[in-house]
Write an enzyme that holds these catalytic residues in place. Structure first.
Site, PDB file in Angstrom:
ATOM      1  N   LYS A  22     -51.051 -46.686  15.387  1.00  0.00           N
ATOM      2  CA  LYS A  22     -50.711 -46.886  13.845  1.00  0.00           C
ATOM      3  C   LYS A  22     -50.248 -48.391  13.912  1.00  0.00           C
ATOM      4  O   LYS A  22     -50.237 -48.876  12.640  1.00  0.00           O
ATOM      5  CB  LYS A  22     -49.700 -46.006  13.220  1.00  0.00           C
ATOM      6  CG  LYS A  22     -50.839 -44.616  13.235  1.00  0.00           C
ATOM      7  CD  LYS A  22     -50.108 -43.507  12.380  1.00  0.00           C
ATOM      8  CE  LYS A  22     -50.844 -42.378  12.130  1.00  0.00           C
ATOM      9  NZ  LYS A  22     -51.361 -41.620  13.477  1.00  0.00           N
TER      10      LYS A  22
HETATM   11  C1  LIG Z   1     -52.271 -40.677  13.659  1.00  0.00           C
HETATM   12  C2  LIG Z   1     -52.681 -40.224  15.015  1.00  0.00           C
HETATM   13  C3  LIG Z   1     -54.227 -39.841  15.110  1.00  0.00           C
HETATM   14  C4  LIG Z   1     -55.204 -39.421  14.305  1.00  0.00           C
HETATM   15  O1  LIG Z   1     -55.468 -40.648  13.478  1.00  0.00           O
HETATM   16  P1  LIG Z   1     -56.261 -40.508  12.377  1.00  0.00           P
HETATM   17  O2  LIG Z   1     -56.553 -41.860  11.782  1.00  0.00           O
HETATM   18  O3  LIG Z   1     -55.267 -39.718  11.250  1.00  0.00           O
HETATM   19  O4  LIG Z   1     -57.577 -39.730  12.444  1.00  0.00           O
HETATM   20  C5  LIG Z   1     -54.136 -39.596  16.490  1.00  0.00           C
HETATM   21  N1  LIG Z   1     -53.474 -39.876  17.549  1.00  0.00           N
HETATM   22  C6  LIG Z   1     -52.288 -40.356  17.493  1.00  0.00           C
HETATM   23  C7  LIG Z   1     -51.282 -40.744  18.620  1.00  0.00           C
HETATM   24  C8  LIG Z   1     -51.825 -40.726  16.163  1.00  0.00           C
HETATM   25  O5  LIG Z   1     -50.556 -41.219  15.860  1.00  0.00           O
END
Ligand SMILES: *Cc1c(COP(=O)(O)O)cnc(C)c1O
Length: 465
Positions: free
Chosen positions: A112
């Protein structure tokens, strides 16, 4: 570039306004009015470019009219200069066909950061010198909270309130939020569950008294700018594996369908992607939707991959919009049906349209554990449980053996070290930048899980500083 809503009736916005707005006023999500097109020669010319230069080339068409190429470059340099690996998102080879794209070298060790570090820069740029102060309010079950806080800590014109369910996030996750002592950061531990915290945030956004007093903003993945930032690494990885003269497949551990939607955008822009594998845990609404059209929400089952424990995938609406030939009225009807029944059947022609590019898999805890061990034994890598869900789906897929399959590694294993240790016997160490996390001072407010208390706290901080 102009941005339109998936539900067809909100005003068209430029990139700046779409970024600050988050959700569209008709309840829809903003998407570019058309997908920019890259020729194979233009994609070839990305070969050998740094991550930042790749980012500038890929994102320029989306910010056209609002940011110059030079302004965009400065923002990217500032955002990606904070990553601990010079390649920003390095590729690691596991065997002759499988690769990991490590997206966790940012400040909070999850993918993120790639999007939120840029979003923080964009907010600061758009608000600089003006007289608008925005208040970001979010709820987090773990990764989003710390990434959002790191992105805006210490910035002028921005305040952030992050609600987390008390005692229900890991110690590492809590400390990553509560040890950020910048004066514009307010962490709140709510006596209740993540859903309670999330419901309070939604209520704040709909509360006329709150909206009259403060300008609220959201940083969750419905924000278009976040997805735009994620398109970059699909190009970056593909050209390193022979693209555009060779197709590449990607396996994406998915919750809100944000990350994998970015892969879809790369494909629409002309990047030759052989397949996008949508990897879910047992909370598998997306797997059911893509395999049989059954888009129905149940209740969330907690797993070792909490960032994917969701039932409703907000960004899926963006794909449905394209599959419905961008007919906003049709999406408005479908989503209205979903919002009342918590279920809908996606029309067969739309499901068939998705099958050309997407496949999907639902991965249970045992398959996740086996993939984690396989990466350790065959690829020499300790990976995190979310990445292992992606790898399990990648290895189970029938992509031809001469096509490289890239699994997106979405979190550093140290972030989920109990689960990693259970599967591999290895307890991953925290990277140096977080080494003293457990010695740092924490600051947060504990509040009762009651809307009026939380609302009063936020309004009082905003009024009195
Ligand atoms: C947020 C997250 C996801 C999922 O990502 P999306 O964009 O919501 O599909 C997968 N793995 C981790 C470690 C995350 O923090």
């Amino acid at each position: 570039m102009e941005y339109i809503s998936t539900r067809g009736s909100a005003p068209t916005l430029d990139f700046r306004a779409a970024t600050l707005a988050g959700l569209a006023s008709d309840g829809g999500l903003y998407v570019p009015s058309s997908w920019p097109q890259f020729t194979l020669d233009e994609i070839r010319s990305l070969q050998g470019l740094s991550y930042v230069e790749t980012a500038v080339r890929v994102m320029t068409p989306f910010v056209n009219g609002v940011l110059s190429e030079e302004e965009l470059r400065e923002l990217c340099q500032a955002a990606y200069g904070r990553f601990s690996h010079d390649a920003v998102t390095p590729l690691v080879q596991l065997d002759h066909q499988h690769w990991l794209l490590e997206l966790f070298h940012g400040p909070t060790l999850a993918f993120k950061d790639v999007a939120l570090q840029l979003l923080g820069q964009l907010f600061a740029k758009f608000l600089a010198g003006g007289d608008t102060d925005i208040t970001i309010v979010g709820a987090t079950s773990g990764d989003t909270g710390s990434a959002a806080i790191e992105a805006v800590a210490g910035r002028e014109h921005i305040r952030i309130f992050m609600l987390h369910p008390e005692g229900r996030v890991s110690d590492v996750q809590r400390r990553q939020m509560t040890t950020v002592l910048a004066p514009n950061v307010y962490n709140v531990a709510i006596d209740g569950s993540f859903d309670d915290a999330q419901a309070m945030v939604k209520r704040l956004f709909g509360d006329a008294e709150v909206r009259e007093k403060i300008t609220l903003s959201a940083v969750n993945s419905i924000n278009w700018a976040r997805l735009m930032a994620q398109v970059v690494y699909y190009f970056y990885a593909a050209v390193r594996l022979g693209g555009p003269d060779r197709e590449v497949a990607f396996s994406v551990p998915t919750g809100n369908f944000g990350d994998v939607f970015a892969g879809y955008v790369a494909s629409r822009m002309g990047l030759p992607i052989n397949r996008l594998i949508v990897a879910t845990n047992v909370n598998d609404i997306l797997h059911r939707a893509l395999s049989s059209g059954d888009y129905s929400a149940g209740t969330v089952t907690p797993t070792a991959t909490p960032s994917m424990d969701i039932q409703v995938s907000s960004n899926f609406e963006r794909l449905l919009f394209d599959l419905a030939s961008r007919d906003g009225a049709e999406i408005n009807g479908l989503m209205a049906e979903f919002e009342t029944k918590r279920a809908m059947q996606i029309p067969e022609d739309m499901v068939a349209g998705a099958r050309g590019l997407f496949s999907s898999a639902s991965v249970d805890g045992d398959a996740m554990t086996l993939a984690l061990r396989w990466a350790q034994e065959h690829g020499g890598q300790i990976i995190d449980p979310h990445s292992a869900v992606g790898l399990a789906a990648a290895r189970a897929s029938d992509v031809a053996s001469d096509i490289p399959v890239v699994t997106l590694a979405t979190a550093h294993p140290a972030k989920f070290r109990e689960a990693v240790e259970r599967a591999t016997g290895v307890r991953p160490a925290l990277p140096t930048r977080l080494g003293n996390l457990f010695d740092r001072e924490e600051r947060y407010e504990k509040l009762a899980g009651d809307y009026d208390t939380v609302k009063a706290y936020i309004l009082s901080v905003c009024e009195h500083g």
